[in-house]
Design a protein around this motif. Structure first.
Motif, PDB file in Angstrom:
ATOM      1  N   GLN A   1       7.661 -10.768  -6.482  1.00  0.00           N
ATOM      2  CA  GLN A   1       6.362 -11.082  -7.076  1.00  0.00           C
ATOM      3  C   GLN A   1       5.310 -10.182  -6.400  1.00  0.00           C
ATOM      4  OE1 GLN A   1       4.811 -14.938  -6.142  1.00  0.00           O
ATOM      5  NE2 GLN A   1       2.994 -14.554  -7.373  1.00  0.00           N
ATOM      6  N   VAL A   2       4.416  -9.610  -7.193  1.00  0.00           N
ATOM      7  CA  VAL A   2       3.410  -8.683  -6.663  1.00  0.00           C
ATOM      8  C   VAL A   2       2.023  -9.312  -6.772  1.00  0.00           C
ATOM      9  CG1 VAL A   2       2.351  -6.387  -6.915  1.00  0.00           C
ATOM     10  CG2 VAL A   2       4.790  -6.696  -7.372  1.00  0.00           C
TER      11      VAL A   2
ATOM     12  N   LEU B   1      -1.893  -4.210  -2.105  1.00  0.00           N
ATOM     13  CA  LEU B   1      -0.825  -4.921  -2.780  1.00  0.00           C
ATOM     14  C   LEU B   1       0.125  -5.561  -1.795  1.00  0.00           C
ATOM     15  CD1 LEU B   1       2.044  -2.871  -4.136  1.00  0.00           C
ATOM     16  CD2 LEU B   1       0.088  -1.596  -3.400  1.00  0.00           C
ATOM     17  N   ARG B   2       0.656  -6.685  -2.230  1.00  0.00           N
ATOM     18  CA  ARG B   2       1.552  -7.481  -1.382  1.00  0.00           C
ATOM     19  C   ARG B   2       2.723  -7.902  -2.250  1.00  0.00           C
ATOM     20  NH1 ARG B   2       2.020 -13.012  -0.553  1.00  0.00           N
ATOM     21  NH2 ARG B   2       2.633 -13.680   1.534  1.00  0.00           N
TER      22      ARG B   2
ATOM     23  N   GLY C   1     -13.262 -11.057   4.889  1.00  0.00           N
ATOM     24  CA  GLY C   1     -12.553  -9.788   5.047  1.00  0.00           C
ATOM     25  C   GLY C   1     -11.514  -9.607   3.955  1.00  0.00           C
ATOM     26  N   ALA C   2     -10.735 -10.651   3.716  1.00  0.00           N
ATOM     27  CA  ALA C   2      -9.686 -10.575   2.690  1.00  0.00           C
ATOM     28  C   ALA C   2     -10.311 -10.430   1.310  1.00  0.00           C
ATOM     29  CB  ALA C   2      -8.801 -11.816   2.757  1.00  0.00           C
ATOM     30  N   GLU C   3     -11.428 -11.112   1.074  1.00  0.00           N
ATOM     31  CA  GLU C   3     -12.117 -11.026  -0.227  1.00  0.00           C
ATOM     32  C   GLU C   3     -12.709  -9.632  -0.455  1.00  0.00           C
ATOM     33  OE1 GLU C   3     -12.701 -12.535  -3.132  1.00  0.00           O
ATOM     34  OE2 GLU C   3     -11.081 -13.834  -2.464  1.00  0.00           O
ATOM     35  N   GLN C   4     -13.083  -8.969   0.637  1.00  0.00           N
ATOM     36  CA  GLN C   4     -13.666  -7.624   0.501  1.00  0.00           C
ATOM     37  C   GLN C   4     -12.607  -6.530   0.523  1.00  0.00           C
ATOM     38  OE1 GLN C   4     -16.381  -7.559   3.794  1.00  0.00           O
ATOM     39  NE2 GLN C   4     -17.692  -9.143   2.901  1.00  0.00           N
ATOM     40  N   GLY C   5     -11.346  -6.905   0.643  1.00  0.00           N
ATOM     41  CA  GLY C   5     -10.274  -5.925   0.585  1.00  0.00           C
ATOM     42  C   GLY C   5     -10.051  -5.165   1.877  1.00  0.00           C
ATOM     43  N   LEU C   6     -10.459  -5.737   3.004  1.00  0.00           N
ATOM     44  CA  LEU C   6     -10.254  -5.032   4.276  1.00  0.00           C
ATOM     45  C   LEU C   6      -8.796  -5.116   4.710  1.00  0.00           C
ATOM     46  CD1 LEU C   6     -13.401  -5.993   6.390  1.00  0.00           C
ATOM     47  CD2 LEU C   6     -13.041  -4.054   4.853  1.00  0.00           C
ATOM     48  N   ASP C   7      -8.317  -4.038   5.299  1.00  0.00           N
ATOM     49  CA  ASP C   7      -6.982  -4.045   5.863  1.00  0.00           C
ATOM     50  C   ASP C   7      -7.003  -4.750   7.222  1.00  0.00           C
ATOM     51  OD1 ASP C   7      -4.174  -2.895   5.577  1.00  0.00           O
ATOM     52  OD2 ASP C   7      -4.700  -2.355   7.630  1.00  0.00           O
TER      53      ASP C   7
ATOM     54  N   ALA D   1      -6.483 -14.318  -1.132  1.00  0.00           N
ATOM     55  CA  ALA D   1      -7.351 -13.339  -1.811  1.00  0.00           C
ATOM     56  C   ALA D   1      -6.587 -12.611  -2.921  1.00  0.00           C
ATOM     57  CB  ALA D   1      -7.907 -12.338  -0.809  1.00  0.00           C
ATOM     58  N   LEU D   2      -5.282 -12.461  -2.762  1.00  0.00           N
ATOM     59  CA  LEU D   2      -4.484 -11.786  -3.790  1.00  0.00           C
ATOM     60  C   LEU D   2      -3.900 -12.790  -4.783  1.00  0.00           C
ATOM     61  CD1 LEU D   2      -2.702  -9.138  -1.537  1.00  0.00           C
ATOM     62  CD2 LEU D   2      -4.517  -8.717  -3.197  1.00  0.00           C
ATOM     63  N   ASP D   3      -4.314 -14.053  -4.648  1.00  0.00           N
ATOM     64  CA  ASP D   3      -3.961 -15.087  -5.612  1.00  0.00           C
ATOM     65  C   ASP D   3      -2.449 -15.248  -5.750  1.00  0.00           C
ATOM     66  OD1 ASP D   3      -4.513 -17.078  -7.418  1.00  0.00           O
ATOM     67  OD2 ASP D   3      -4.648 -15.727  -9.143  1.00  0.00           O
ATOM     68  N   MET D   4      -1.775 -15.370  -4.612  1.00  0.00           N
ATOM     69  CA  MET D   4      -0.314 -15.495  -4.651  1.00  0.00           C
ATOM     70  C   MET D   4       0.113 -16.887  -4.217  1.00  0.00           C
ATOM     71  SD  MET D   4       0.779 -11.819  -3.127  1.00  0.00           S
ATOM     72  CE  MET D   4       2.477 -11.780  -3.695  1.00  0.00           C
TER      73      MET D   4
END
Lengths: 263, 318
Positions: A167-168, A184-185, B269-275, B313-316
């Motif tokens: 799942q991505v 991406l994760r 941080g996660a919402e702003q796309g920071l690594d 943040a990546l909605d997983m």
């Protein structure tokens, strides 16, 4: 007086390296590894053969000096100060699997952030091949309690992970400098094959392409990439990306990865 | 050239030798934690550790423990980082009272709070059920890590797991009336003990004072809710898990302020796309400069907790 001069010149002969000492059969024998690793000469022979190798400050490897979580050590490689970057190889001197990841930047910036499993304190290197065939090397040292390459993944111990395999999760951000960031994760155990009774199982390829088919980046993770890998990459300003980006790949068991993300 | 006078008698030589012996000889080499029981209320004693990371210098004495002396017996709250600490704590208790230890509480599963258990009667070792389960499973890894961090101080330390399961609510032990408050957030199970007679609140590692909170098994949402609950509690003084005793709720508020900032920083941080590497490069704000080890703990917290913020943040789902 003459005797004295003779003694002095003898001393000078002893003190100076023999002329031509740098020009023996290995092309960079005189270039000392700035990370002082006893593994370096072996790695150089194994990965670069007779190719020209230079240690280059423009290749940045950002990793924590002390990593408390050896299962998930953040590494950011930035070779964007070089032009004509064709491929980047990430090597971990003291991991049982030295080669950790390879990527071809395509039209994305020549930088990539990811996370690794470390088995002990080690140098981490990025080797960047430019169009002229020269390898430019940068690196960082990480101290850690280690042991992460021989541990089973959390996924391999969970009963229900298969339904989420590959799942991505992906998302794009507009950066202040006008570039576009992709994170991406992927749900994947990334088992190294070195934990007892758990076969090797990892993502081999990931291709990120623009809607019109242009390659933005090709990533080849290897076994030492951390479980549920996360990648951060940047697409430079001016590169119009108006249709969805495609993410496609597969793991070593042939399971496919596929996702699209809207700008 | 004038010659220095040489000491001739044996006594003089001995005195000279003592002068020249490095001071540390008396400290680390005899593995003496120099524990001091400090009386903070009637029958209430604490042993305050340093606000440092574990090291071979401090032998792991970076943690607070305490004991309550009742009419019939002693209640121990946490037993420290090693067998030696436990034994020296037991000796410190014996210097205060001849009464027996009747209850030994482990506030939560972290090794600096239960690895002194070997020095106490096995039948008195007690904790909340989730803590007992967690210690049984995770202690071997904890012990290995503590040996690495603290070195030879750990010698002969083994797991003595708590057996008696505690339930929240009132409990009488040794002649002390206790209120057991079961919370969570620092770990999956954190036990706070209120001594009813004196109003002393042993807050375990839910509360840090003058030292940045550690988060290896934290659930920040639950932790913040537990701090809200603790601030409702009436008490006269609070014994934090790490750092000095306080006469008011200031350390509770300080811990909450830090954790709230941490939670917000990770989510934003996660919402702003920071690594993660960009998160690690951020400095801790000056408002937390009074907390020992704040930049180290911030970095540890990012490596531990940022993956979860990224997942959200990546909605997983996983």
């Amino acid at each position: 007086m003459q005797k004295m001069a003779l003694i002095v010149s003898a001393a000078m002969l002893l003190a100076l390296p023999p002329i031509g000492g740098l020009a023996d059969d290995s092309p960079r024998a005189g270039m000392a590894d700035p990370l002082g690793s006893p593994r370096w000469e072996n790695l150089r022979r194994a990965f670069f053969g007779d190719a020209e190798v230079v240690f280059d400050d423009r290749v940045k490897v950002n990793a924590p000096a002390v990593a408390d979580e050896p299962l998930n050590v953040p590494v950011a490689v930035d070779a964007s100060a070089l032009t004509g970057v064709e491929e980047v190889l990430v090597l971990v001197d003291f991991n049982p699997i030295v080669r950790a990841l390879r990527f071809e930047p395509g039209e994305a910036r020549a930088s990539l952030a990811f996370r690794l499993k470390l088995n002990e304190s080690t140098p981490i290197r990025a080797a960047v091949r430019t169009a002229d065939g020269v390898w430019h090397l940068g690196g960082a040292r990480v101290t850690t309690s280690g042991g992460a390459c021989t541990q089973p993944s959390a996924g391999s111990g969970a009963s229900d992970w298969q339904q989420d395999l590959n799942q991505v999760g992906s998302r794009l951000w507009q950066r202040p400098d006008g570039s576009l960031r992709l994170r991406l994760r992927i749900v994947h155990p990334m088992d190294t094959g070195l934990a007892k009774g758990i076969p090797v199982f990892y993502i081999e390829t990931l291709e990120i392409t623009a809607g019109d088919g242009r390659s933005l980046m090709r990533i080849e993770p290897a076994e030492p990439v951390a479980e549920n890998p996360v990648f951060t990459l940047d697409i430079p300003p001016g590169l119009s990306v108006d249709s969805p980006l495609r993410i496609a790949g597969r793991d070593n068991n042939g399971n496919l990865i596929h996702a699209e993300t809207m700008p | 050239m004038k010659r220095l006078p040489m000491p001739t008698s044996g006594l003089l030589r001995l005195m000279l030798l003592m002068l020249l012996t490095p001071f540390s000889f008396a400290g680390a080499a005899d593995f003496d934690y120099r524990l001091e029981s400090r009386r903070i209320a009637d029958g209430v004693y604490v042993l305050i550790g340093r606000t440092e990371d574990f090291s071979p210098d401090n032998g792991g004495n970076v943690v607070n423990s305490g004991f309550l002396v009742g009419a019939q017996g002693v209640v121990v709250i946490d037993t420290g980082p090693s067998r030696r600490y436990g034994e020296q704590m037991r000796a410190a208790i014996a210097r205060i009272t001849p009464l027996p230890v009747v209850l030994t509480i482990n506030s939560h599963k972290h090794p600096d709070h239960f690895l002194g258990n070997q020095a106490f009667p096995p039948e008195t070792l007690a904790a909340l059920p989730e803590t007992i389960r967690a210690i049984e499973v995770q202690a071997p890894a904890f012990i290995e890590r503590m040996y690495k961090l603290n070195g030879a101080w750990m010698g002969a330390t083994e797991l003595a797991a708590p057996r008696r399961a505690l339930a929240p609510g009132r409990l009488e032990a040794g002649g002390r009336e206790l209120e057991l408050i079961a919370l969570d957030g620092h770990t999956e199970s954190d036990l706070v003990v209120l001594d009813r007679a004196t109003g002393t609140l042993f807050a375990a590692d839910l509360v840090f004072n003058g030292r940045a909170p550690t988060t290896p098994h934290a659930n920040l949402k639950h932790w913040l809710a537990s701090l809200d609950r603790l601030e409702q509690q009436s008490f006269t003084q609070v014994v934090p898990g790490h750092g000095p005793v306080a006469p008011d709720a200031a350390p509770i508020r300080e811990t909450r302020r830090y954790l709230h900032w941490l939670d917000q920083t990770l989510r934003e941080g996660a919402e702003q796309g920071l690594d993660m590497s960009e998160m690690l490069a951020q400095p801790v704000p000056d408002t937390f400069s009074g907390l020992a080890l704040s930049s180290q703990e911030y970095r540890r917290s990012v490596t531990r907790l940022y993956p979860e913020a990224e997942r959200i943040a990546l909605d997983m789902r996983r």
